[in-house]
Scaffold this motif. Structure first.
Motif, PDB file in Angstrom:
ATOM      1  N   ALA A  23      28.231  43.951  40.209  1.00  0.00           N
ATOM      2  CA  ALA A  23      28.373  45.114  39.339  1.00  0.00           C
ATOM      3  C   ALA A  23      29.829  45.556  39.324  1.00  0.00           C
ATOM      4  O   ALA A  23      30.477  45.641  40.375  1.00  0.00           O
ATOM      5  CB  ALA A  23      27.483  46.240  39.834  1.00  0.00           C
ATOM      6  N   ALA A  24      30.330  45.852  38.136  1.00  0.00           N
ATOM      7  CA  ALA A  24      31.742  46.181  37.976  1.00  0.00           C
ATOM      8  C   ALA A  24      31.935  47.559  37.383  1.00  0.00           C
ATOM      9  O   ALA A  24      31.108  48.043  36.601  1.00  0.00           O
ATOM     10  CB  ALA A  24      32.413  45.150  37.068  1.00  0.00           C
ATOM     11  N   SER A  25      33.017  48.182  37.772  1.00  0.00           N
ATOM     12  CA  SER A  25      33.475  49.390  37.099  1.00  0.00           C
ATOM     13  C   SER A  25      34.521  48.972  36.075  1.00  0.00           C
ATOM     14  O   SER A  25      34.889  47.808  36.007  1.00  0.00           O
ATOM     15  CB  SER A  25      34.068  50.363  38.107  1.00  0.00           C
ATOM     16  N   GLY A  26      35.014  49.901  35.295  1.00  0.00           N
ATOM     17  CA  GLY A  26      36.051  49.535  34.331  1.00  0.00           C
ATOM     18  C   GLY A  26      35.520  49.520  32.914  1.00  0.00           C
ATOM     19  O   GLY A  26      34.427  49.035  32.651  1.00  0.00           O
ATOM     20  N   ARG A  27      36.327  50.044  32.008  1.00  0.00           N
ATOM     21  CA  ARG A  27      35.888  50.215  30.634  1.00  0.00           C
ATOM     22  C   ARG A  27      35.964  48.937  29.824  1.00  0.00           C
ATOM     23  O   ARG A  27      35.307  48.803  28.804  1.00  0.00           O
ATOM     24  CB  ARG A  27      36.731  51.293  29.975  1.00  0.00           C
ATOM     25  N   ALA A  28      36.763  47.978  30.264  1.00  0.00           N
ATOM     26  CA  ALA A  28      36.979  46.766  29.471  1.00  0.00           C
ATOM     27  C   ALA A  28      36.241  45.577  30.054  1.00  0.00           C
ATOM     28  O   ALA A  28      36.690  44.444  29.933  1.00  0.00           O
ATOM     29  CB  ALA A  28      38.469  46.471  29.397  1.00  0.00           C
ATOM     30  N   PHE A  29      35.092  45.814  30.664  1.00  0.00           N
ATOM     31  CA  PHE A  29      34.385  44.743  31.373  1.00  0.00           C
ATOM     32  C   PHE A  29      34.144  43.535  30.487  1.00  0.00           C
ATOM     33  O   PHE A  29      34.245  42.408  30.935  1.00  0.00           O
ATOM     34  CB  PHE A  29      33.059  45.257  31.919  1.00  0.00           C
ATOM     35  N   SER A  30      33.792  43.734  29.241  1.00  0.00           N
ATOM     36  CA  SER A  30      33.432  42.610  28.378  1.00  0.00           C
ATOM     37  C   SER A  30      34.583  41.628  28.204  1.00  0.00           C
ATOM     38  O   SER A  30      34.363  40.476  27.838  1.00  0.00           O
ATOM     39  CB  SER A  30      32.958  43.108  27.013  1.00  0.00           C
ATOM     40  N   SER A  31      35.790  42.064  28.447  1.00  0.00           N
ATOM     41  CA  SER A  31      36.937  41.180  28.313  1.00  0.00           C
ATOM     42  C   SER A  31      37.347  40.532  29.639  1.00  0.00           C
ATOM     43  O   SER A  31      38.221  39.665  29.658  1.00  0.00           O
ATOM     44  CB  SER A  31      38.134  41.947  27.755  1.00  0.00           C
ATOM     45  N   TYR A  32      36.711  40.908  30.731  1.00  0.00           N
ATOM     46  CA  TYR A  32      37.081  40.370  32.042  1.00  0.00           C
ATOM     47  C   TYR A  32      36.620  38.927  32.194  1.00  0.00           C
ATOM     48  O   TYR A  32      35.471  38.596  31.899  1.00  0.00           O
ATOM     49  CB  TYR A  32      36.447  41.183  33.174  1.00  0.00           C
ATOM     50  N   ASN A  33      37.491  38.098  32.701  1.00  0.00           N
ATOM     51  CA  ASN A  33      37.085  36.777  33.157  1.00  0.00           C
ATOM     52  C   ASN A  33      36.604  36.922  34.604  1.00  0.00           C
ATOM     53  O   ASN A  33      37.336  37.422  35.452  1.00  0.00           O
ATOM     54  CB  ASN A  33      38.262  35.807  33.103  1.00  0.00           C
ATOM     55  N   CYS A  96      32.531  37.925  44.234  1.00  0.00           N
ATOM     56  CA  CYS A  96      32.939  37.889  42.839  1.00  0.00           C
ATOM     57  C   CYS A  96      34.331  38.518  42.720  1.00  0.00           C
ATOM     58  O   CYS A  96      34.756  39.295  43.588  1.00  0.00           O
ATOM     59  CB  CYS A  96      31.950  38.592  41.933  1.00  0.00           C
ATOM     60  N   ALA A  97      35.019  38.171  41.654  1.00  0.00           N
ATOM     61  CA  ALA A  97      36.377  38.645  41.446  1.00  0.00           C
ATOM     62  C   ALA A  97      36.722  38.548  39.968  1.00  0.00           C
ATOM     63  O   ALA A  97      36.003  37.913  39.190  1.00  0.00           O
ATOM     64  CB  ALA A  97      37.373  37.841  42.281  1.00  0.00           C
ATOM     65  N   VAL A  98      37.837  39.156  39.608  1.00  0.00           N
ATOM     66  CA  VAL A  98      38.291  39.232  38.222  1.00  0.00           C
ATOM     67  C   VAL A  98      39.588  38.444  38.073  1.00  0.00           C
ATOM     68  O   VAL A  98      40.439  38.469  38.951  1.00  0.00           O
ATOM     69  CB  VAL A  98      38.551  40.698  37.810  1.00  0.00           C
ATOM     70  N   SER A  99      39.716  37.765  36.954  1.00  0.00           N
ATOM     71  CA  SER A  99      40.970  37.092  36.639  1.00  0.00           C
ATOM     72  C   SER A  99      41.468  37.563  35.272  1.00  0.00           C
ATOM     73  O   SER A  99      40.676  37.846  34.385  1.00  0.00           O
ATOM     74  CB  SER A  99      40.777  35.576  36.624  1.00  0.00           C
ATOM     75  N   ASN A 100      42.788  37.596  35.141  1.00  0.00           N
ATOM     76  CA  ASN A 100      43.375  38.009  33.865  1.00  0.00           C
ATOM     77  C   ASN A 100      43.325  36.908  32.817  1.00  0.00           C
ATOM     78  O   ASN A 100      43.613  37.156  31.639  1.00  0.00           O
ATOM     79  CB  ASN A 100      44.812  38.458  34.074  1.00  0.00           C
ATOM     80  N   PHE A 101      42.987  35.702  33.233  1.00  0.00           N
ATOM     81  CA  PHE A 101      42.833  34.605  32.291  1.00  0.00           C
ATOM     82  C   PHE A 101      41.840  33.615  32.877  1.00  0.00           C
ATOM     83  O   PHE A 101      41.441  33.732  34.039  1.00  0.00           O
ATOM     84  CB  PHE A 101      44.173  33.935  32.004  1.00  0.00           C
ATOM     85  N   GLN A 102      41.387  32.667  32.100  1.00  0.00           N
ATOM     86  CA  GLN A 102      40.397  31.697  32.550  1.00  0.00           C
ATOM     87  C   GLN A 102      41.022  30.791  33.597  1.00  0.00           C
ATOM     88  O   GLN A 102      42.013  30.118  33.324  1.00  0.00           O
ATOM     89  CB  GLN A 102      39.880  30.888  31.367  1.00  0.00           C
ATOM     90  N   SER A 103      40.426  30.783  34.775  1.00  0.00           N
ATOM     91  CA  SER A 103      40.970  29.992  35.868  1.00  0.00           C
ATOM     92  C   SER A 103      39.885  29.660  36.877  1.00  0.00           C
ATOM     93  O   SER A 103      38.926  30.408  37.035  1.00  0.00           O
ATOM     94  CB  SER A 103      42.100  30.762  36.561  1.00  0.00           C
ATOM     95  N   LEU A 104      40.067  28.537  37.548  1.00  0.00           N
ATOM     96  CA  LEU A 104      39.181  28.152  38.635  1.00  0.00           C
ATOM     97  C   LEU A 104      39.861  28.349  39.986  1.00  0.00           C
ATOM     98  O   LEU A 104      39.272  28.058  41.019  1.00  0.00           O
ATOM     99  CB  LEU A 104      38.759  26.691  38.489  1.00  0.00           C
ATOM    100  N   ARG A 105      41.080  28.846  39.956  1.00  0.00           N
ATOM    101  CA  ARG A 105      41.866  28.944  41.172  1.00  0.00           C
ATOM    102  C   ARG A 105      41.796  30.337  41.785  1.00  0.00           C
ATOM    103  O   ARG A 105      42.022  31.340  41.101  1.00  0.00           O
ATOM    104  CB  ARG A 105      43.315  28.571  40.878  1.00  0.00           C
ATOM    105  N   GLU A 106      41.512  30.385  43.055  1.00  0.00           N
ATOM    106  CA  GLU A 106      41.365  31.657  43.760  1.00  0.00           C
ATOM    107  C   GLU A 106      42.597  32.545  43.614  1.00  0.00           C
ATOM    108  O   GLU A 106      42.483  33.763  43.504  1.00  0.00           O
ATOM    109  CB  GLU A 106      41.094  31.382  45.245  1.00  0.00           C
ATOM    110  N   VAL A 107      43.773  31.946  43.610  1.00  0.00           N
ATOM    111  CA  VAL A 107      45.006  32.708  43.587  1.00  0.00           C
ATOM    112  C   VAL A 107      45.132  33.550  42.319  1.00  0.00           C
ATOM    113  O   VAL A 107      45.870  34.534  42.288  1.00  0.00           O
ATOM    114  CB  VAL A 107      46.217  31.768  43.749  1.00  0.00           C
ATOM    115  N   HIS A 108      44.413  33.204  41.289  1.00  0.00           N
ATOM    116  CA  HIS A 108      44.501  33.926  40.024  1.00  0.00           C
ATOM    117  C   HIS A 108      43.518  35.081  39.935  1.00  0.00           C
ATOM    118  O   HIS A 108      43.475  35.765  38.916  1.00  0.00           O
ATOM    119  CB  HIS A 108      44.252  32.960  38.860  1.00  0.00           C
TER     120      HIS A 108
END
Length: 122
Positions: A23-33, A96-108
């Motif tokens: 479950a996430a907070s944040g208004r722009a959830f639909s755009s989160y990767n 679970c975590a959020v990325s600013n772009f599509q990635s499979l790498r933990e660092v992102h």
């Protein structure tokens, strides 16, 4: 700042199923990767699955590709990980975590949740 909270972890027998929620907070959830990772005892955290924000594209690690399904409900601001045919080697803390772009790498990824324990008995 996004806050994430995982739930749904449990003790299950091999061959069983579980559904994890994030479950996430944040208004722009639909755009989160969004990504799911796991960390087994004594091992590094590894990628499990991801789902993109815009198109809902999904990505899986090879070891879970035919058994796990990642999905999202933007109205509920929640990402799910449906796990089937569980194996003892799936035992881990799942994050679970959020990325600013599509990635499979933990660092992102950022804004990690606290994790939920999945234990699969043989």
């Amino acid at each position: 700042q996004v806050q994430l909270a995982e739930s749904g972890g449990d003790l299950v027998q091999a061959g069983g199923s579980l559904r994890l929620s994030c479950a996430a907070s944040g208004r722009a959830f639909s755009s989160y990767n969004m990504g799911w990772f796991r960390q087994a005892p004594g091992k590094e955290r590894e990628f499990v699955a991801a789902i993109s924000g815009i198109h809902g594209s999904t990505y899986y690690a090879d070891g879970v590709k035919d058994r796990f399904t990642v999905s999202r409900d933007n109205a509920k601001k929640t990402v799910y990980l449906q796990m089937t045919s569980l194996k003892p080697e799936d035992t881990a803390v799942y994050y679970c975590a959020v990325s600013n772009f599509q990635s499979l790498r933990e660092v992102h990824y950022h804004s990690w949740g606290q994790g939920t324990q999945v234990t699969v008995s043989s």
